[in-house]
Design a protein around this motif. Structure first.
Motif, PDB file in Angstrom:
ATOM      1  N   THR A 100       0.850  -1.184   0.000  1.00  0.00           N
ATOM      2  CA  THR A 100       0.000   0.000   0.000  1.00  0.00           C
ATOM      3  C   THR A 100       0.887   1.237   0.000  1.00  0.00           C
ATOM      4  N   LEU A 101       0.584   2.180  -0.841  1.00  0.00           N
ATOM      5  CA  LEU A 101       1.311   3.440  -0.876  1.00  0.00           C
ATOM      6  C   LEU A 101       0.890   4.275   0.318  1.00  0.00           C
ATOM      7  N   LEU A 102       1.830   4.555   1.200  1.00  0.00           N
ATOM      8  CA  LEU A 102       1.520   5.321   2.402  1.00  0.00           C
ATOM      9  C   LEU A 102       1.619   6.826   2.152  1.00  0.00           C
ATOM     10  N   ALA A 103       2.681   7.259   1.461  1.00  0.00           N
ATOM     11  CA  ALA A 103       2.847   8.694   1.223  1.00  0.00           C
ATOM     12  C   ALA A 103       3.824   8.894   0.062  1.00  0.00           C
ATOM     13  N   THR A 104       3.705  10.053  -0.606  1.00  0.00           N
ATOM     14  CA  THR A 104       4.604  10.389  -1.709  1.00  0.00           C
ATOM     15  C   THR A 104       4.576  11.892  -1.929  1.00  0.00           C
ATOM     16  N   ASN A 105       5.603  12.439  -2.543  1.00  0.00           N
ATOM     17  CA  ASN A 105       5.642  13.859  -2.912  1.00  0.00           C
ATOM     18  C   ASN A 105       5.804  14.030  -4.411  1.00  0.00           C
ATOM     19  N   ARG A 106       5.446  13.017  -5.186  1.00  0.00           N
ATOM     20  CA  ARG A 106       5.606  13.083  -6.629  1.00  0.00           C
ATOM     21  C   ARG A 106       4.700  14.155  -7.240  1.00  0.00           C
ATOM     22  N   ASP A 107       3.573  14.445  -6.576  1.00  0.00           N
ATOM     23  CA  ASP A 107       2.665  15.436  -7.150  1.00  0.00           C
ATOM     24  C   ASP A 107       3.346  16.806  -7.244  1.00  0.00           C
ATOM     25  N   ALA A 108       4.274  17.091  -6.328  1.00  0.00           N
ATOM     26  CA  ALA A 108       4.952  18.396  -6.350  1.00  0.00           C
ATOM     27  C   ALA A 108       5.941  18.512  -7.510  1.00  0.00           C
ATOM     28  N   TYR A 109       6.439  17.376  -7.996  1.00  0.00           N
ATOM     29  CA  TYR A 109       7.431  17.394  -9.080  1.00  0.00           C
ATOM     30  C   TYR A 109       6.893  16.645 -10.298  1.00  0.00           C
ATOM     31  N   ALA A 110       5.558  16.708 -10.544  1.00  0.00           N
ATOM     32  CA  ALA A 110       4.957  15.925 -11.630  1.00  0.00           C
ATOM     33  C   ALA A 110       5.496  16.346 -12.985  1.00  0.00           C
ATOM     34  N   SER A 111       5.800  17.629 -13.161  1.00  0.00           N
ATOM     35  CA  SER A 111       6.244  18.125 -14.467  1.00  0.00           C
ATOM     36  C   SER A 111       7.757  18.186 -14.601  1.00  0.00           C
ATOM     37  N   SER A 112       8.532  17.770 -13.584  1.00  0.00           N
ATOM     38  CA  SER A 112      10.004  17.871 -13.623  1.00  0.00           C
ATOM     39  C   SER A 112      10.619  16.581 -14.153  1.00  0.00           C
ATOM     40  N   PRO A 113      11.589  16.682 -15.066  1.00  0.00           N
ATOM     41  CA  PRO A 113      12.305  15.467 -15.504  1.00  0.00           C
ATOM     42  C   PRO A 113      13.132  14.898 -14.359  1.00  0.00           C
ATOM     43  N   LEU A 114      13.466  13.628 -14.444  1.00  0.00           N
ATOM     44  CA  LEU A 114      14.199  12.931 -13.379  1.00  0.00           C
ATOM     45  C   LEU A 114      15.584  12.519 -13.858  1.00  0.00           C
ATOM     46  N   LEU A 115      16.512  12.470 -12.908  1.00  0.00           N
ATOM     47  CA  LEU A 115      17.846  11.941 -13.200  1.00  0.00           C
ATOM     48  C   LEU A 115      17.758  10.432 -13.364  1.00  0.00           C
ATOM     49  N   PRO A 116      18.588   9.847 -14.203  1.00  0.00           N
ATOM     50  CA  PRO A 116      18.524   8.393 -14.402  1.00  0.00           C
ATOM     51  C   PRO A 116      18.846   7.659 -13.118  1.00  0.00           C
ATOM     52  N   GLY A 117      18.108   6.555 -12.879  1.00  0.00           N
ATOM     53  CA  GLY A 117      18.350   5.709 -11.730  1.00  0.00           C
ATOM     54  C   GLY A 117      17.481   6.051 -10.558  1.00  0.00           C
ATOM     55  N   GLN A 118      17.274   5.054  -9.731  1.00  0.00           N
ATOM     56  CA  GLN A 118      16.508   5.253  -8.514  1.00  0.00           C
ATOM     57  C   GLN A 118      17.093   4.385  -7.416  1.00  0.00           C
ATOM     58  N   ARG A 119      16.765   4.788  -6.170  1.00  0.00           N
ATOM     59  CA  ARG A 119      17.266   4.041  -5.007  1.00  0.00           C
ATOM     60  C   ARG A 119      16.071   3.483  -4.252  1.00  0.00           C
ATOM     61  N   VAL A 120      16.198   2.254  -3.793  1.00  0.00           N
ATOM     62  CA  VAL A 120      15.133   1.569  -3.051  1.00  0.00           C
ATOM     63  C   VAL A 120      15.661   1.278  -1.659  1.00  0.00           C
ATOM     64  N   LEU A 121      14.895   1.684  -0.657  1.00  0.00           N
ATOM     65  CA  LEU A 121      15.286   1.494   0.734  1.00  0.00           C
ATOM     66  C   LEU A 121      14.242   0.627   1.417  1.00  0.00           C
ATOM     67  N   VAL A 122      14.634  -0.451   2.023  1.00  0.00           N
ATOM     68  CA  VAL A 122      13.748  -1.371   2.738  1.00  0.00           C
ATOM     69  C   VAL A 122      14.049  -1.241   4.224  1.00  0.00           C
ATOM     70  N   ALA A 123      13.014  -0.960   5.031  1.00  0.00           N
ATOM     71  CA  ALA A 123      13.188  -0.771   6.466  1.00  0.00           C
ATOM     72  C   ALA A 123      12.173  -1.616   7.215  1.00  0.00           C
ATOM     73  N   ASP A 124      12.566  -2.200   8.317  1.00  0.00           N
ATOM     74  CA  ASP A 124      11.700  -3.029   9.163  1.00  0.00           C
ATOM     75  C   ASP A 124      10.699  -2.144   9.904  1.00  0.00           C
ATOM     76  N   ASN A 125       9.407  -2.636   9.978  1.00  0.00           N
ATOM     77  CA  ASN A 125       8.394  -1.872  10.714  1.00  0.00           C
ATOM     78  C   ASN A 125       8.005  -2.558  12.013  1.00  0.00           C
ATOM     79  N   ASP A 126       8.888  -3.410  12.510  1.00  0.00           N
ATOM     80  CA  ASP A 126       8.715  -4.077  13.813  1.00  0.00           C
ATOM     81  C   ASP A 126       7.470  -4.975  13.862  1.00  0.00           C
ATOM     82  N   GLY A 127       7.024  -5.521  12.722  1.00  0.00           N
ATOM     83  CA  GLY A 127       5.909  -6.485  12.702  1.00  0.00           C
ATOM     84  C   GLY A 127       4.556  -5.886  12.908  1.00  0.00           C
ATOM     85  N   GLU A 128       4.425  -4.593  12.759  1.00  0.00           N
ATOM     86  CA  GLU A 128       3.125  -3.976  12.973  1.00  0.00           C
ATOM     87  C   GLU A 128       2.170  -4.239  11.809  1.00  0.00           C
ATOM     88  N   THR A 129       2.689  -4.585  10.640  1.00  0.00           N
ATOM     89  CA  THR A 129       1.862  -4.928   9.473  1.00  0.00           C
ATOM     90  C   THR A 129       2.155  -6.341   9.064  1.00  0.00           C
TER      91      THR A 129
END
Length: 675
Positions: A100-129
């Protein structure tokens, strides 16, 4: 090629270049280190470890999943807005595809081009989900907002990434250029345009230790400022250009302060004796000067006392100190061993001092003995001597120098006298030869009887004057050693008999009987036959002139101890009113009235010729008995066998061979040819 070491502009440019080169070398080293640690090596800036995108992604995650009422959540939001401008992030509860998408700020930069590549960060939520973790996807807009950390590190990446493979070589080149620039600056230190040599500036005149202290303090102060400024740059989330500028300026100050110290040291070393311009050396000289004055005062006070009292006081002081140490050694139970060792050290010092003084006294005694034996070149090294013995030694040295000067002046006087005699004799010889020749021509003319008598007197006196001139020249040559000497084995028996044979007519005319005591065998001696014949000629000529008529002349020839001895004895016609030593001087004759013909040079010439051949010539006078004794070394160095002497044997008148001597006629022929 023009020498630019004295140009101030060249020095300033070289100093600025050195700062740039050292800064570039340091940055190249840092870049090489970063490349080795993986920074700047990814294909894109977003995927590189240099990009601080993960920090912004964590801030977005903590801001989204945290309690909005907490203050730190607001801090995360502020940090995202101020430090991570240009970051696009999306947070999923679980996997991005199924979660589930919890939050994002893509709407603020919808019209801006992006630099190549992306980073993915995985973090533990202590079993709450159910999924058990959060996923943060981050990207960067293009272009990035200026002033943010992403733009700053992107600039570093853009510089570092293309140079990743050549940074080690660039580091070496920059370091080599910096070393060459530093060598030029050190070589140019102290040079000024239009001035020869090394010229110190105001820094070089500051005492060295004070200058090093001030330079060291400035260096470490600037280095501290540089490190603190760099730490502030490193801790700031958003790079501050003012901090970077301050760090660069302070680093340049560090380099320039160190360069100033090095150039000043270079100038001081070039000037030489650089240690003298220092407070420590000045203090040392001042203390040494005070110490020397103190010692001079003590020595002056002691020097007033006579040597006897000084010796007594020194001995009394040593004995008193020895007594004190002995008493302390006996009465001290704890340190008796120490006092005993001090007592032994004192005794050893006394023995060493006595030995030192004894050695100096021995040197003085040896020089006195050398001076007494005639060695005027003997000198004592007075360095390190005790003052009283040193004064005595210097007096002996002065005596030797004074005697040496006196001897040199006497020798110079003798040499000048000899040169005068030689020159005058040569000047007289030419007109005298003309007189003799014209007298010979006049004798062939028909002259009146009275004129013939005058001519006979003129002939006799001119020939006598010519003989005197020749004797003067020969005496001068013999005394100065300007006679060629060719030593070879000579049969002394033969040359003695031949000389007596040549003088047989004159001896008979003088009513003199010659008694020769010699051997049946031959006696060989190392001599020059020509010079030995001249000696015998002078001696036999004196016998014919001065011996008493009707007496005997004894000629004895013996050999002993590796030498051949020849003695000639006769009775003088006139009283011998001079000593044997005076007879061998020039222009001295035994007849005080000088009624016989002669120059008084014969014996002096004979002695000089014997000295040149390595022989001896001695005279002795006993009443009217005149004795001349000659000695020469044998050719073998050992005395020959001693056969029985033949008594009263007269020498037969034989012709002397040409290799041993030249007779009177031959000598006359050579003289005429020479003239």
């Amino acid at each position: 090629m023009r020498d630019i070491r004295g140009s101030l502009a060249a020095k300033i440019a070289a100093a600025a270049l050195l700062v740039v080169l050292i800064g570039g070398a340091v940055l190249a080293v840092l870049g090489t280190t970063m490349v080795w640690r993986g920074f700047g090596t990814a294909e894109t800036y977003v995927m590189d470890d240099l990009c601080p995108i993960e920090g912004g992604m964590y801030c977005a995650l903590w801001m989204t999943t945290g309690d909005p009422s907490e203050a730190r959540v607001q801090d995360y939001a502020h940090e995202l807005e101020s430090g991570y401008q240009g970051l696009l992030w999306s947070i999923y509860d679980g996997d991005p595809d199924t979660g589930t998408l919890l939050a994002t700020n893509r709407d603020a930069y919808a019209s801006s081009p992006l630099l190549p590549g992306q980073r993915v960060l995985v973090a533990d939520n202590d079993g709450e989900t159910a999924q058990g973790y959060y996923t943060v996807v981050g990207q960067l807009t293009s272009p990035l907002p200026q002033g943010g950390s992403f733009a700053f590190y992107q600039a570093m990446y853009d510089i570092l990434h293309p140079l990743a493979g050549g940074l080690p070589l660039l580091t070496v080149l920059l370091a080599a250029a910096a070393v060459a620039d530093l060598v030029f600056l050190l070589s140019a230190a102290g040079h000024r345009r239009g001035t020869e040599g090394i010229v110190p500036n105001w820094q070089d005149r500051i005492p060295l230790d004070l200058y090093l202290l001030a330079g060291g303090l400035l260096f470490f102060a600037l280095l501290t400022v540089t490190m603190e400024t760099l730490s502030m740059v490193g801790y700031a989330s958003t790079p501050n250009l003012s901090y970077v500028t301050a760090a660069a300026c302070s680093a340049a100050g560090v380099i320039l302060s160190a360069l100033a110290v090095l150039m000043s040291l270079s100038t001081r070393v070039k000037l030489g004796k650089w240690w003298r311009n220092s407070l420590c050396y000045m203090l040392f000289r001042w203390v040494r000067r005070l110490w020397r004055r103190f010692l001079a005062g003590v020595r002056g006070l002691i020097g007033i006392l006579p040597m006897t009292w000084r010796t007594v006081m020194l001995a009394a002081g040593v004995l008193f100190l020895q007594l004190c140490l002995s008493l302390l050694s006996f009465h001290s139970y704890a340190n008796n061993g120490l006092f005993f060792l001090l007592l032994l050290a004192l005794d050893g010092a006394v023995i060493a001092g006595a030995a030192w003084l004894t050695v100096q006294a021995q040197k003085i005694r040896d020089e006195g003995r050398a001076l007494a034996e005639g060695n005027l070149e003997a000198k004592i090294d007075t360095h390190g001597m005790y003052r009283d013995l040193k004064a005595h030694a210097e007096n002996l040295n002065a005596i030797g120098q004074g005697l040496n000067r006196a001897v040199e002046q006497r020798m110079r006087s003798e040499r000048l006298k000899t040169e005068l005699i030689t020159n005058v004799s040569h000047d007289i010889k030419t007109p005298l030869t003309s007189i003799v020749n014209y007298v010979d021509l006049l004798e062939k003319e028909e002259l009146p009887e009275k004129a013939q008598e005058y001519l006979a007197v003129l002939d006799r006196q001119s020939r006598r004057l010519k003989k005197l001139t020749e004797d003067l020249v020969e005496a001068s040559k013999a005394s100065t050693g300007n006679v060629a000497v060719h030593l070879s084995p000579i049969l002394v028996n033969e040359i003695v008999h031949q000389a007596i044979g040549d003088y047989s007519e004159k001896l008979t005319a003088g009513k003199l009987e010659v008694i020769v005591n010699t051997y049946e065998g031959n006696l060989e001696a190392m001599a020059d036959g020509r010079l030995l014949w001249r000696v015998l000629d002078n001696l036999l000529g004196n016998v014919c002139k001065y011996a008493l008529a009707g007496t005997r002349v004894y000629v004895d020839l013996t050999a002993r101890d590796g030498r051949v001895y020849l003695s000639i004895k006769n009775i003088s016609r006139d009283p011998l009113n001079v000593s044997a030593q005076d007879l061998m001087e020039r222009f001295v004759r035994g007849d005080a009235s000088r009624h016989t013909e002669g120059s008084g040079l014969g014996l002096n010439i004979a002695k000089s010729l014997m000295d040149l051949m390595g022989g001896t010539f001695d005279l002795s006078v006993d009443g009217d008995l005149f004795k001349a004794q000659l000695s020469l070394p044998t050719s073998s160095g050992a005395a020959p066998p001693q056969p029985e002497p033949e008594e009263s044997r007269k020498a037969p008148p034989e012709e002397a061979p040409a290799e041993h001597h030249a007779g009177p006629l031959e000598k006359l022929r050579r003289l005429l040819l020479r003239e």
